[in-house]
Each structure stands twice: as structure tokens, then as C-alpha cells.
Design an enzyme around this catalytic site. Structure first.
Site, short mmCIF file in Angstrom:
data_model
loop_
_atom_site.label_atom_id
_atom_site.label_comp_id
_atom_site.label_asym_id
_atom_site.label_seq_id
_atom_site.Cartn_x
_atom_site.Cartn_y
_atom_site.Cartn_z
N GLU A 95 -7.43 -4.27 -7.44
CA GLU A 95 -7.12 -5.18 -6.32
C GLU A 95 -7.93 -6.46 -6.52
OE1 GLU A 95 -5.70 -7.04 -3.61
OE2 GLU A 95 -4.96 -5.00 -3.33
N ASP A 123 -7.01 -8.91 -11.74
CA ASP A 123 -5.58 -8.77 -11.99
C ASP A 123 -5.34 -7.45 -12.73
OD1 ASP A 123 -2.97 -8.94 -13.00
OD2 ASP A 123 -3.08 -11.12 -13.15
N ASP A 145 4.06 -7.05 -3.54
CA ASP A 145 4.63 -8.30 -3.00
C ASP A 145 6.03 -8.50 -3.57
OD1 ASP A 145 2.17 -9.27 -1.62
OD2 ASP A 145 1.39 -9.19 -3.65
N LYS A 149 11.80 -15.41 -3.74
CA LYS A 149 12.48 -16.58 -4.32
C LYS A 149 12.73 -16.37 -5.81
CE LYS A 149 10.69 -19.87 -1.05
NZ LYS A 149 9.50 -20.59 -0.69
N ASP A 181 9.79 -1.98 1.17
CA ASP A 181 10.61 -2.06 2.39
C ASP A 181 11.58 -3.22 2.27
OD1 ASP A 181 8.39 -3.84 2.41
OD2 ASP A 181 8.81 -4.29 4.50
N THR A 219 0.53 3.55 4.33
CA THR A 219 -0.36 2.42 4.05
C THR A 219 -0.19 1.40 5.17
OG1 THR A 219 1.22 1.04 2.87
CG2 THR A 219 0.09 2.73 1.57
N ARG A 220 -1.05 0.41 5.14
CA ARG A 220 -1.02 -0.63 6.17
C ARG A 220 0.32 -1.38 6.15
NH1 ARG A 220 -6.17 -4.55 6.38
NH2 ARG A 220 -7.26 -2.56 6.32
N TYR A 221 0.79 -1.70 4.93
CA TYR A 221 2.05 -2.45 4.84
C TYR A 221 3.22 -1.61 5.29
CZ TYR A 221 0.60 -6.88 3.10
OH TYR A 221 0.04 -8.13 3.04
N GLU A 222 3.16 -0.34 5.01
CA GLU A 222 4.25 0.53 5.46
C GLU A 222 4.31 0.53 6.99
OE1 GLU A 222 3.93 4.59 4.33
OE2 GLU A 222 5.63 5.16 5.56
#
Ligand SMILES: C[S@@+](CC[C@H](N)C(=O)[O-])C[C@H]1O[C@@H](n2cnc3c(N)ncnc32)[C@H](O)[C@@H]1O
Length: 242
Positions: A95, A123, A145, A149, A181, A219-222
């Protein structure tokens, strides 16, 4: 000895995404300054020269890697489980968001899980270059992420270059778990993986990707996605033999 700088790194030095959010609170700064150094992964001088098993004090038989662990909830859960069951697994987390690293440290510091975790701050592609072949048994890429675009698609972590490298690093039968998602990114992920010769999608029916397996905590994003009414997909691929 100078630190190993992977040769392709200069071309991708533009890291896309936040390296730091809010200023760290004193307790977070202490975790980064005092706890992280003992758990941090330093890259060796030679590409392909990092044997991850050697990073752990206890002997480990499996190595799992989480790419972009965010707040570290999933990695901390897996580490706690591994340490409770005394399964000989070492977990690597990569991370570059320092607040996320502080959050992971808050979950694991001074718990038995700490012994099972090593952290790469940077990275993940640099870590992938440094690892020795045939060393990974599980890889988690959870809610990466989506870079919607067209001109940003090259920033997506799931793409042929990363998959080619993972194919070298993952042992036959090793699992790659990917969640998203974002319906457009889901199509992209499936296209990339279904056409890659090293991976098989293990799903036999819709329930296999619509439902999160029991050994896969949220997870938090989920949670954000679910709260916004989006329905994540949970994909499991297997590294083919040979
Ligand atoms: C959308 S967030 C998802 C976080 C977490 N997996 C979750 O589900 O809550 C993507 C995370 O990946 C990290 N990330 C993106 N590209 C990365 C890279 N090349 N190396 C390491 N981390 C990366 C970002 O800093 C961010 O924390």
C-alpha cells in the site's frame, strides 16, 4: 549498498492515487515511526531476489499477498485468523497510502497477528518485480481503483503486465481473489483474466461470484459500495499448473 530500484520504475514513477490523506495523528505517527520499521519490506538489490519466507521469524509454508489493502481490515482479519489457527502463513501487504498503513498497524500492533504480517510501503509493482518466482499461494486485489476514463485504463492494476508477473510468482493452484463494485471494470477484469493462459475462473454458477466467501471479510470500500446500493462481484481465479 544502494537500494534496489527496479529498472522500469522510473517510467511509472507517477503514482496515481493519494499517498497521504489527513495529517497523521500522534498515535498514527508513532505507529509509522516505531512499529512499521520492524515489519517493513526493504527491496533487495536484485530483481527476483526476494524470498518472502525469509522475512518472517517463524517458518512459513505459504505466502499470501494483498495488493492495495486500504485501511487494512481484510489483511488484519486474515492475519488474526492465521495466527489463531497457527496456520504457517506469512502475509504481505502492499500500500502507498500512509494513512492506510497506519490503520493496518492500529489493527495488528502488539497482537499475535503482527508476527504474520510484513508491509511494503510503495507501488506494488516494485514488490512484484523483486519477489522470487513461485512464491505466492494467494493474492488479494480487493476493490482496486477502477480508473473509468479510457485514457486512464493503463493505470488499472489488473492488466496483462501485472497478470504476466503474477503468473510467474504464483504457484500452481494458487488463488487470485479480485473484487469490484464497478460493472465496467468487472467486464475488463474478466476479459483480462479469461484470456490469460495462466488463470482459470473457478466459478461454477452465479452464487460463486455474487456471494462473498466466508473466509473473506468485508473491506471499507465494499461497505461504501453496499451502502450506495452497488452490488460487488467476488471473483476467484486459480493459477493453472505448468
Ligand atoms: C479503492 S482502494 C481499495 C482499498 C481496499 N482494498 C478496500 O477494499 O477497502 C484501492 C487502494 O489501492 C491502493 N493502491 C492503488 N494502486 C496501488 C499500487 N500500485 N501499489 C500499492 N497500492 C496501490 C490505493 O492507495 C488504495 O488504498
Amino acid at each position: 549498498m544502494p537500494a534496489f530500484v527496479p529498472k522500469t520504475s522510473r517510467q511509472r514513477r507517477n503514482l496515481h492515487g493519494r499517498r497521504q490523506g489527513r495529517p497523521l495523528r500522534p498515535a498514527q505517527r508513532r505507529l509509522i515511526e516505531e512499529t512499521l520499521p520492524a515489519l517493513a519490506i526493504d527491496l533487495p538489490c536484485q530483481a527476483g531476489g526476494l524470498d518472502p519466507a525469509a522475512l518472517f521469524d517463524d517458518s512459513v509454508e505459504e505466502i499470501w499477498l494483498e495488493v492495495g489493502f486500504g485501511g487494512g481490515e481484510h489483511l488484519a482479519w486474515q492475519a488474526a485468523r492465521v495466527s489463531q489457527t497457527q496456520r504457517p502463513v506469512g502475509l504481505l501487504g502492499a500500500e502507498f497510502f500512509v494513512n492506510g498503513i497506519a490503520s493496518l498497524l492500529r489493527h495488528i500492533a502488539a497482537t499475535p497477528a503482527e508476527r504474520c504480517v510484513r508491509i511494503f510501503r510503495g507501488d506494488v509493482r516494485d514488490l512484484l518485480e523483486a519477489l522470487s518466482p513461485d512464491c505466492l499461494d494467494r493474492v488479494f486485489v480487493l476493490f482496486p481503483d477502477p480508473w473509468p476514463k479510457l485514457r486512464h485504463h493503463k493505470r488499472r492494476i489488473i492488466q496483462s503486465q501485472t497478470l504476466d508477473r503474477l503468473a510467474v510468482l504464483m504457484r500452481p493452484g494458487a488463488e487470485l481473489r479480485v473484487a469490484t463494485d464497478d460493472p465496467t471494470y468487472l467486464r475488463w477484469i474478466l476479459e483480462q483474466l479469461l484470456r490469460h493462459p495462466a488463470f482459470d475462473w473457478t466459478a461454477r454458477g452465479p452464487q460463486d461470484w455474487r456471494r462473498r466467501p466466508d473466509d473473506w471479510p468485508p473491506t471499507r470500500y465494499e461497505q461504501k459500495a453496499l451502502a450506495a446500493g452497488r452490488r460487488p462481484a467476488y471473483l476467484v481465479f486459480s493459477r493453472r499448473a505448468g
